[in-house]
Design a protein around this motif. Sequence first.
Motif, PDB file in Angstrom:
ATOM      1  N   SER A  57       0.815  -1.209   0.000  1.00 51.38           N
ATOM      2  CA  SER A  57       0.000   0.000   0.000  1.00 51.38           C
ATOM      3  C   SER A  57       0.854   1.267   0.000  1.00 51.38           C
ATOM      4  CB  SER A  57      -0.945  -0.003   1.198  1.00 51.38           C
ATOM      5  OG  SER A  57      -0.197   0.033   2.401  1.00 51.38           O
ATOM      6  N   GLU A 177      -9.996   5.995 -14.579  1.00 51.58           N
ATOM      7  CA  GLU A 177     -10.844   6.544 -13.521  1.00 51.58           C
ATOM      8  C   GLU A 177     -10.003   6.729 -12.267  1.00 51.58           C
ATOM      9  OE1 GLU A 177     -13.845   3.612 -12.878  1.00 51.58           O
ATOM     10  OE2 GLU A 177     -14.489   3.605 -14.971  1.00 51.58           O
ATOM     11  N   SER A 178     -10.471   7.560 -11.373  1.00 58.52           N
ATOM     12  CA  SER A 178      -9.823   7.725 -10.080  1.00 58.52           C
ATOM     13  C   SER A 178     -10.891   7.705  -9.009  1.00 58.52           C
ATOM     14  CB  SER A 178      -9.043   9.039 -10.034  1.00 58.52           C
ATOM     15  OG  SER A 178      -8.348   9.138  -8.814  1.00 58.52           O
ATOM     16  N   ASN A 179     -10.801   6.726  -8.102  1.00 58.38           N
ATOM     17  CA  ASN A 179     -11.766   6.575  -7.011  1.00 58.38           C
ATOM     18  C   ASN A 179     -11.030   6.685  -5.682  1.00 58.38           C
ATOM     19  OD1 ASN A 179     -13.855   6.080  -8.793  1.00 58.38           O
ATOM     20  ND2 ASN A 179     -13.564   3.863  -8.746  1.00 58.38           N
ATOM     21  N   ASN A 180     -11.310   7.764  -4.931  1.00 56.11           N
ATOM     22  CA  ASN A 180     -10.693   7.960  -3.613  1.00 56.11           C
ATOM     23  C   ASN A 180      -9.173   7.799  -3.648  1.00 56.11           C
ATOM     24  OD1 ASN A 180     -13.271   8.336  -2.538  1.00 56.11           O
ATOM     25  ND2 ASN A 180     -13.505   6.150  -2.097  1.00 56.11           N
ATOM     26  N   GLY A 181      -8.552   8.376  -4.649  1.00 56.23           N
ATOM     27  CA  GLY A 181      -7.094   8.322  -4.752  1.00 56.23           C
ATOM     28  C   GLY A 181      -6.561   7.056  -5.406  1.00 56.23           C
ATOM     29  N   GLN A 182      -7.405   6.061  -5.668  1.00 48.12           N
ATOM     30  CA  GLN A 182      -6.984   4.822  -6.326  1.00 48.12           C
ATOM     31  C   GLN A 182      -7.252   4.960  -7.819  1.00 48.12           C
ATOM     32  OE1 GLN A 182      -5.519   1.840  -5.369  1.00 48.12           O
ATOM     33  NE2 GLN A 182      -5.582   1.271  -7.509  1.00 48.12           N
ATOM     34  N   SER A 183      -6.213   4.781  -8.623  1.00 48.49           N
ATOM     35  CA  SER A 183      -6.367   4.853 -10.065  1.00 48.49           C
ATOM     36  C   SER A 183      -6.874   3.510 -10.596  1.00 48.49           C
ATOM     37  CB  SER A 183      -5.042   5.196 -10.731  1.00 48.49           C
ATOM     38  OG  SER A 183      -4.627   6.475 -10.311  1.00 48.49           O
TER      39      SER A 183
END
Length: 191
Positions: A57, A177-183
């Motif tokens: 992580s 896409e980018s979701n909550n800092g996750q690409s």
Amino acid sequence: MSYSLIRDVYEVKKMMVVTLACVLLSGSMAFTATSAPKTIDIVLNEKEIKTQAGTESQQKSIEVKIDEETFQLVEGTDYIISAGHILVSPVYIVSVLDFAVPGKGIWWDNKAKSVTFAYVDIDDYPKPRLTFKVGESHFTEFDKQIELKSKTIMVDGRVYLPLRAVSEAYGKEIHWESNNGQSVVRITTKN
């Protein structure tokens, strides 16, 4: 023409086992930070590989979804970004191709500085189908040249291929896409 494996068999198997282990762990187990093990042990060819739990992580990663498959790629190992393009390790390109690549079907030719993907012909014999040469912005399928928007590159002894360009060459649509800092890179087959 003589081809050698892209890396020795151990490297390819190790990458496949680690990828499979990560996919299985992420898909079948939901660990919280307090219940996660301190280390993750993977045994490969009677050799144990230990990784610190949670270290993944801290590294930059992207999630790639190709139709029904999902991969978590780690920057610098599985992918790099060069001139705004995502380039991935050859083992991940197999999922966007429109033909099956047999086991041990990715070869590295050190003299030509090229990666070749094989297919199985009607005689069940692996034969070269695609060739990507380091530094070139095209690849060949059989004898046909297909142009790419970025080059195949080598960094620290690892070869990376342009994900978007190869996906599009095989009729896939790619979305970032980018979701909550996750690409997340979503690749789907065009209808």
